[in-house]
Design a protein around this motif. Sequence first.
Motif, PDB file in Angstrom:
ATOM      1  N   PHE A  13      43.637  35.507-117.996  1.00 47.48           N
ATOM      2  CA  PHE A  13      43.061  35.270-119.320  1.00 47.48           C
ATOM      3  C   PHE A  13      41.949  34.235-119.274  1.00 47.48           C
ATOM      4  O   PHE A  13      40.964  34.336-120.011  1.00 47.48           O
ATOM      5  CB  PHE A  13      44.151  34.818-120.293  1.00 47.48           C
ATOM      6  CG  PHE A  13      45.004  35.932-120.835  1.00 47.48           C
ATOM      7  CD1 PHE A  13      44.436  37.090-121.329  1.00 47.48           C
ATOM      8  CD2 PHE A  13      46.383  35.807-120.853  1.00 47.48           C
ATOM      9  CE1 PHE A  13      45.210  38.118-121.836  1.00 47.48           C
ATOM     10  CE2 PHE A  13      47.182  36.825-121.359  1.00 47.48           C
ATOM     11  CZ  PHE A  13      46.597  37.987-121.850  1.00 47.48           C
ATOM     12  N   GLY A  14      42.093  33.209-118.456  1.00 49.43           N
ATOM     13  CA  GLY A  14      41.068  32.179-118.389  1.00 49.43           C
ATOM     14  C   GLY A  14      39.728  32.742-117.959  1.00 49.43           C
ATOM     15  O   GLY A  14      38.687  32.455-118.569  1.00 49.43           O
ATOM     16  N   GLN A  15      39.737  33.550-116.932  1.00 48.63           N
ATOM     17  CA  GLN A  15      38.510  34.164-116.440  1.00 48.63           C
ATOM     18  C   GLN A  15      37.909  35.102-117.470  1.00 48.63           C
ATOM     19  O   GLN A  15      36.702  35.070-117.748  1.00 48.63           O
ATOM     20  CB  GLN A  15      38.797  34.912-115.145  1.00 48.63           C
ATOM     21  CG  GLN A  15      37.585  35.507-114.468  1.00 48.63           C
ATOM     22  CD  GLN A  15      37.961  36.249-113.196  1.00 48.63           C
ATOM     23  OE1 GLN A  15      38.164  37.461-113.215  1.00 48.63           O
ATOM     24  NE2 GLN A  15      38.078  35.516-112.098  1.00 48.63           N
ATOM     25  N   ARG A  16      38.743  35.928-118.063  1.00 45.94           N
ATOM     26  CA  ARG A  16      38.257  36.899-119.045  1.00 45.94           C
ATOM     27  C   ARG A  16      37.732  36.212-120.299  1.00 45.94           C
ATOM     28  O   ARG A  16      36.720  36.640-120.881  1.00 45.94           O
ATOM     29  CB  ARG A  16      39.367  37.886-119.400  1.00 45.94           C
ATOM     30  CG  ARG A  16      39.714  38.853-118.276  1.00 45.94           C
ATOM     31  CD  ARG A  16      40.949  39.670-118.614  1.00 45.94           C
ATOM     32  NE  ARG A  16      41.320  40.566-117.533  1.00 45.94           N
ATOM     33  CZ  ARG A  16      40.917  41.821-117.398  1.00 45.94           C
ATOM     34  NH1 ARG A  16      40.092  42.328-118.315  1.00 45.94           N
ATOM     35  NH2 ARG A  16      41.303  42.563-116.389  1.00 45.94           N
ATOM     36  N   LEU A  17      38.412  35.168-120.733  1.00 45.44           N
ATOM     37  CA  LEU A  17      37.973  34.462-121.937  1.00 45.44           C
ATOM     38  C   LEU A  17      36.639  33.758-121.693  1.00 45.44           C
ATOM     39  O   LEU A  17      35.749  33.776-122.552  1.00 45.44           O
ATOM     40  CB  LEU A  17      39.035  33.460-122.364  1.00 45.44           C
ATOM     41  CG  LEU A  17      38.747  32.660-123.641  1.00 45.44           C
ATOM     42  CD1 LEU A  17      38.491  33.574-124.824  1.00 45.44           C
ATOM     43  CD2 LEU A  17      39.897  31.705-123.939  1.00 45.44           C
ATOM     44  N   ALA A  18      36.483  33.141-120.532  1.00 44.98           N
ATOM     45  CA  ALA A  18      35.220  32.482-120.206  1.00 44.98           C
ATOM     46  C   ALA A  18      34.071  33.476-120.229  1.00 44.98           C
ATOM     47  O   ALA A  18      32.998  33.212-120.800  1.00 44.98           O
ATOM     48  CB  ALA A  18      35.326  31.808-118.837  1.00 44.98           C
ATOM     49  N   ARG A  19      34.279  34.627-119.615  1.00 47.53           N
ATOM     50  CA  ARG A  19      33.228  35.647-119.568  1.00 47.53           C
ATOM     51  C   ARG A  19      32.912  36.176-120.973  1.00 47.53           C
ATOM     52  O   ARG A  19      31.736  36.314-121.355  1.00 47.53           O
ATOM     53  CB  ARG A  19      33.642  36.793-118.649  1.00 47.53           C
ATOM     54  CG  ARG A  19      32.556  37.845-118.477  1.00 47.53           C
ATOM     55  CD  ARG A  19      33.007  38.988-117.595  1.00 47.53           C
ATOM     56  NE  ARG A  19      33.230  38.567-116.215  1.00 47.53           N
ATOM     57  CZ  ARG A  19      34.403  38.539-115.615  1.00 47.53           C
ATOM     58  NH1 ARG A  19      35.502  38.894-116.284  1.00 47.53           N
ATOM     59  NH2 ARG A  19      34.520  38.155-114.369  1.00 47.53           N
ATOM     60  N   ALA A  20      33.954  36.469-121.742  1.00 52.00           N
ATOM     61  CA  ALA A  20      33.742  37.025-123.079  1.00 52.00           C
ATOM     62  C   ALA A  20      33.029  36.035-123.990  1.00 52.00           C
ATOM     63  O   ALA A  20      32.160  36.416-124.790  1.00 52.00           O
ATOM     64  CB  ALA A  20      35.077  37.434-123.689  1.00 52.00           C
ATOM     65  N   ALA A  21      33.365  34.762-123.886  1.00 50.92           N
ATOM     66  CA  ALA A  21      32.740  33.756-124.751  1.00 50.92           C
ATOM     67  C   ALA A  21      31.257  33.616-124.445  1.00 50.92           C
ATOM     68  O   ALA A  21      30.421  33.574-125.355  1.00 50.92           O
ATOM     69  CB  ALA A  21      33.455  32.411-124.583  1.00 50.92           C
ATOM     70  N   LYS A  36      35.226  27.001-105.878  1.00 50.20           N
ATOM     71  CA  LYS A  36      34.649  28.150-105.185  1.00 50.20           C
ATOM     72  C   LYS A  36      35.174  29.468-105.739  1.00 50.20           C
ATOM     73  O   LYS A  36      34.500  30.500-105.657  1.00 50.20           O
ATOM     74  CB  LYS A  36      34.929  28.061-103.680  1.00 50.20           C
ATOM     75  CG  LYS A  36      34.189  26.938-102.974  1.00 50.20           C
ATOM     76  CD  LYS A  36      34.432  26.988-101.474  1.00 50.20           C
ATOM     77  CE  LYS A  36      33.681  25.872-100.759  1.00 50.20           C
ATOM     78  NZ  LYS A  36      32.220  26.023-100.913  1.00 50.20           N
ATOM     79  N   THR A  37      36.375  29.446-106.329  1.00 47.41           N
ATOM     80  CA  THR A  37      36.962  30.686-106.847  1.00 47.41           C
ATOM     81  C   THR A  37      36.281  31.162-108.126  1.00 47.41           C
ATOM     82  O   THR A  37      36.545  32.287-108.573  1.00 47.41           O
ATOM     83  CB  THR A  37      38.467  30.497-107.123  1.00 47.41           C
ATOM     84  OG1 THR A  37      38.640  29.489-108.141  1.00 47.41           O
ATOM     85  CG2 THR A  37      39.204  30.090-105.864  1.00 47.41           C
ATOM     86  N   ILE A  38      35.438  30.341-108.728  1.00 45.34           N
ATOM     87  CA  ILE A  38      34.759  30.762-109.965  1.00 45.34           C
ATOM     88  C   ILE A  38      33.244  30.821-109.809  1.00 45.34           C
ATOM     89  O   ILE A  38      32.526  30.998-110.793  1.00 45.34           O
ATOM     90  CB  ILE A  38      35.138  29.866-111.161  1.00 45.34           C
ATOM     91  CG1 ILE A  38      34.851  28.386-110.879  1.00 45.34           C
ATOM     92  CG2 ILE A  38      36.605  30.062-111.516  1.00 45.34           C
ATOM     93  CD1 ILE A  38      35.102  27.489-112.090  1.00 45.34           C
ATOM     94  N   GLU A  39      32.753  30.703-108.602  1.00 47.19           N
ATOM     95  CA  GLU A  39      31.305  30.761-108.391  1.00 47.19           C
ATOM     96  C   GLU A  39      30.730  32.101-108.813  1.00 47.19           C
ATOM     97  O   GLU A  39      29.664  32.162-109.446  1.00 47.19           O
ATOM     98  CB  GLU A  39      30.980  30.466-106.922  1.00 47.19           C
ATOM     99  CG  GLU A  39      31.177  29.005-106.534  1.00 47.19           C
ATOM    100  CD  GLU A  39      30.912  28.738-105.060  1.00 47.19           C
ATOM    101  OE1 GLU A  39      30.789  29.736-104.298  1.00 47.19           O
ATOM    102  OE2 GLU A  39      30.834  27.564-104.673  1.00 47.19           O
TER     103      GLU A  39
END
Length: 274
Positions: A13-21, A36-39
């Motif tokens: 959810f954290g990754q998806r929410l960041a992208r959607a926002a 490095k996991t979010i680059e």
Amino acid sequence: MKTWLITGCSSGFGQRLARAAVQRGDQVIATARNVKTIEELVAPFGGRMLALPLDVTDAAAAKAAVEKAVETFGGFDVLVNNAGYGLFGAIEEGTAEEYRPMFEVNVFGLIETTKAALPILRRSGGTIVNMSSGAGIAGSGGAGYYNAAKFAVEGISEALAGELKPFGIRVLIIEPGPFRTDFLGRSITIAANEMPEYAASSRKHYRETNNGHQAGDPDKAIAVILRAVDADDAPLHLPVGPAAHSIAERKLASFRRDIDAWRDITIATDFDQP
């Protein structure tokens, strides 16, 4: 336009929410224990998404992330406490080496990040989104330690809602049911001491049979979270998905039965009036 600070953006959810926002035009400070996991998440969005390292169990790291967010974007409107993981196993099976680190991330990490963010939010108001779970509504065999951590998130969130209302800060408790993220894969650990006495209530089988087959569409859940953050009338508790609503309804009905069954006996406990 809102500015978000989101923990645990390496997956789920954290990754998806960041992208959607950020895709809808907001600014995002995306954090992860290993930056490095979010680059790859951050790369397409240029200056509108900032990647920061944040181990939520480290109070100094939380303060540093908040300071960098203020330096870069001038502050933020929304804090999302999403970082966390689960532990499956009966209470007797779990060891301190397994459950204490989970509480450090899910509960104490949430506290440290929130405390670091509050001086910023108190200046202008905003929203704190705490990611709980259907497991934070009702306990179930084989998930007791995870239940306990999410019950703590619920209690902290309810207290914060009262404390922060005078500052114009809202709190939203998101309580998802099963959604098709990788939570049951990479974000769940199993107690190493598997006792045959608890085989019938083990959650290991649940993980093996449900991982990748959850009914919930995570993108639809993200849309609900975005709508709740934008809304003026969003409730404190927000079960997301039919399974979470069923858990809540069963819990309410069971609680009511318990209260009613012994009501006359349990309320007759004050001092007798002269």
